[in-house]
Scaffold this active site. Sequence first.
Site, PDB file in Angstrom:
ATOM      1  N   GLN A 120       2.104  -2.060   5.561  1.00 39.07           N
ATOM      2  CA  GLN A 120       2.379  -0.645   5.845  1.00 39.07           C
ATOM      3  C   GLN A 120       2.791  -0.370   7.289  1.00 39.07           C
ATOM      4  OE1 GLN A 120      -0.652   2.619   5.019  1.00 39.07           O
ATOM      5  NE2 GLN A 120       0.771   2.749   3.302  1.00 39.07           N
ATOM      6  N   GLU A 148       0.858  -1.187   0.000  1.00 38.99           N
ATOM      7  CA  GLU A 148       0.000   0.000   0.000  1.00 38.99           C
ATOM      8  C   GLU A 148       0.898   1.243   0.000  1.00 38.99           C
ATOM      9  OE1 GLU A 148      -2.079  -0.948   3.596  1.00 38.99           O
ATOM     10  OE2 GLU A 148      -2.735  -2.836   2.716  1.00 38.99           O
ATOM     11  N   HIS A 185      -0.372   2.499  15.680  1.00 35.72           N
ATOM     12  CA  HIS A 185       0.881   2.894  15.027  1.00 35.72           C
ATOM     13  C   HIS A 185       2.027   2.852  16.013  1.00 35.72           C
ATOM     14  CE1 HIS A 185      -2.273   4.589  12.438  1.00 35.72           C
ATOM     15  NE2 HIS A 185      -1.418   4.391  11.451  1.00 35.72           N
ATOM     16  N   TYR A 223      -0.859  -3.780  11.401  1.00 32.97           N
ATOM     17  CA  TYR A 223      -1.825  -4.347  10.450  1.00 32.97           C
ATOM     18  C   TYR A 223      -1.398  -5.726   9.951  1.00 32.97           C
ATOM     19  CZ  TYR A 223      -3.294   0.402  10.915  1.00 32.97           C
ATOM     20  OH  TYR A 223      -3.686   1.583  11.473  1.00 32.97           O
ATOM     21  N   ILE A 224      -0.329  -6.220  10.532  1.00 28.57           N
ATOM     22  CA  ILE A 224       0.139  -7.535  10.082  1.00 28.57           C
ATOM     23  C   ILE A 224      -0.843  -8.632  10.497  1.00 28.57           C
ATOM     24  CG2 ILE A 224       1.553  -8.302  12.051  1.00 28.57           C
ATOM     25  CD1 ILE A 224       3.729  -8.926   9.857  1.00 28.57           C
ATOM     26  N   PHE A 225      -1.659  -8.316  11.508  1.00 25.03           N
ATOM     27  CA  PHE A 225      -2.597  -9.346  11.972  1.00 25.03           C
ATOM     28  C   PHE A 225      -3.611  -9.717  10.900  1.00 25.03           C
ATOM     29  CE2 PHE A 225      -0.921  -7.581  15.893  1.00 25.03           C
ATOM     30  CZ  PHE A 225      -0.432  -8.742  16.442  1.00 25.03           C
TER      31      PHE A 225
END
Length: 803
Positions: free
Chosen positions: A547, A494, A592, A551-553
């Site tokens: 990104q 992304e 973040h 958000y890797i989950f």
Amino acid sequence: MDLSPKTSTDISFDDFRAQILHDYEIAVLSRECSLMGRKEVLTGKAKFGIFSDGKELPQLAMARSFKNGDFRSGYYRDQTFMMALGLLTPKQLFHGLYATTDIEKEPMSAGRQMVGHYMTNSINEDGSWRNLTQQKNSSADISCTAGQMPRLLGLAQASKMYRNLKNLDSEKFSNNGNEVAWGTIGNASTSEGMFLETVNAGGVLQVPMVISIWDDDYGISVPAKYHATKEDISKMLSGFQRDEDQKGYELIKVKGWDYTALMHAYENAADIAREEHVPVIIHVVELTQPQGHSTSGSHERYKSEKRLEWEKDNDCNKRFREWVLETGIAEDSELLELEKSIKKKVRIAKKEAWAEYLEPHKRMKKTLIQLLENAAQKSPNKNFINKIKNDLIAVEEPIKKDLAHNSRKALRYMLGENTTEKEALVSWVNRFLEDTQPKYSSLLYSELPTRATKIPEIRPQYDTSPKTVDGRVVLRDNFDKLFEKYPEAIVFGEDSGKIGDVNQGLEGLQKKYGELRVADTGIRETTIIGQGIGMALRGLRPIAEIQYLDYIFYTMATLTDDLASLLYRTYGKQKAPLIVRTRGHRLEGIWHSGSPMGGLIHVLRGMYILAPRNMTQAAGFYNTLMKSDEPALIIESLNGYRLKESMPNNLGDFCTPIGKIETLRKGNDITILSYGSTLRIVEQAARELSEVGIDAEVIDAQTLLPFDVNGDTVKSVQKTNRLLVVDEDVPGGCSAYLVQEIIERQGAYGYLDSAPQTLTAKAHRPAYGTDGDYFSKPNTEDVFEKVYEIIHEVNPDDYPKLR
Ligand SMILES: Cc1ncc(C[n+]2csc(CCOP(=O)(O)OP(=O)(O)O)c2C)c(N)n1
Ligand SMILES: [Mg+2]
């Protein structure tokens, strides 16, 4: 849905007849294996069975259109397909059922996977690629429904890369991108997000994949009305149909018992995908499941009489047979003869596989009984040992567990004995375990001399007065060198393309290397990783960008189930050297600032997990990984992109070693181990501690999986006798793992004068803002006070209570 009027190239009637009879033979052979396989489970010889029955016919059609160089990414029903291509023999199937641990005999996983999980071998003995264009390929299945879909996207995208990128060495992987990636999935599994995400991404990317949906109206016991909107997957997907104005999919719907329609549909689909690089979905309906879903239960419990009756009448093999007779292709007597011979063939294959499975065990049992007998003769506990021996004799069909269990138990009756007979038994047990354990545990990581942990360190070099730049510039210019050096390197994610990622670590590279190699993607983490896995399986070197670490989950299932288990579940026969690039640790806010390293290192065994403290170290990791061929996750420090670093003059060449710690500050009073962003805080605290006379040694773990393969941390503890591990994960997260490594594996326990401690973030997600960071994550004062407290406990006179 419309089928194009294309028909197969004209062949003579004799050839046509031979083809049909051959297909019928495979259909019956596969069915017979399914029937006998189920019995093997019910009689207890195998643990679990899941077969192809009721789905044979479309698989024969798919096999006919499958060419050398093509890839399958499918699921547990595809036994007939594998048999049709000569990639699975009945004997191998039975070896799979029994879980024979010999990869030669059980080529699908050496007994590591349940039956019904298929793969082919992509790798030579020395770890190099075989020529994948000269064989038919199946990426290794996983049990997770729809888990095969993300990878399928990448397998298909690889063809697009090979067709469109110049300077690629494609000899072993592609002939001008003419390879189709064939996906298969059950009807119920199309409800999974992975399926829908893949379908959308495939439509956007326009890659040559053909997805077959084997629709038997059920997902175990649950009927279609609970799965698909409008109870019809074709209707549900109709918006994806391409038209004259817009790209999309070719959608085909076909009945699973209709041989000619199936052959036609598959030929048509293959042509469209192969020539035009347009994705195709074939919805194969009216399939059945004659024996029910698997050996876990019977379908009479949930299917109505009427449905069961319908399934009997519309069994694809039955209807195929009727069609063969109706068209006069064969006589009933001819088919009966064929069926009889196939039954016999399968029975023999089954018997042989079982005998072969047992043979080494029986051989070892014989030796072990003799050793037990000898040891018993010399032991005061003779009767007990003889009882164990007799128990073992009574096991007519021994497995390895019987041998281990009995031999190890027997040794307990010989405690304190000192006979050569006992010693012989001890060495047998030791050797047996040494030989046997790897059959179940080897190849989680590469074991070749070329493995990533063996790639030598090359230090960054600097001019006498190097330029000082933002960290992201070191990274960017290093990526530039890598893309120049490796034409097969591709990065995507992304915002990775046009703007060169959100932190501009790829700035300007799309312009230089093109939209295929430096690419933007939709917001769809799972299929970003899928693209990476698939392309890596076909010889490319993808760098998939997630990104933010938080958000890797979204893609965790694909990482743990597919990528991390690949080498292990294929017994080293497939590799996907995918680099996952992300950024994490502290910045701001709950999503973040995460550093969930404990979670990651626990579920991603099989990948390398690297947490560089700055961008030079990170760049060095990319350089190392590009020289190796194993999957890894690199977490860049989110708050490090704008920090100043000196620009090395050997960009693209210097290599940060994997599995090696780095000592950043020498000291004698305590060893502080940390990694990533927290190190800067630890280093500051160490400077402040020195002002009160405490001399801390600071070590960067830098690679968490594997951690410190040479065991260097304990050497520091030998000197300081104290250990503190600091990170910004939750309490008991990655820090606990590091302590376990140092205390247990490296044996630091004996050198400690104070209790080993950890200092971590709070258990909650990090609160937003500068104060949120201070009160959620370890800060300089926390580190100072923690160390001070440890020293105070030892020497309260010189270090009185602080507060
Ligand atoms: C992610 C996941 N959820 C649940 C399961 C358990 N499971 C195995 S097969 C299956 C049903 C699949 O049905 P379908 O996709 O229609 O395939 P079929 O077996 O009917 O060919 C389920 C729920 C699983 N293996 N993986
Ligand atoms: Mg189903």
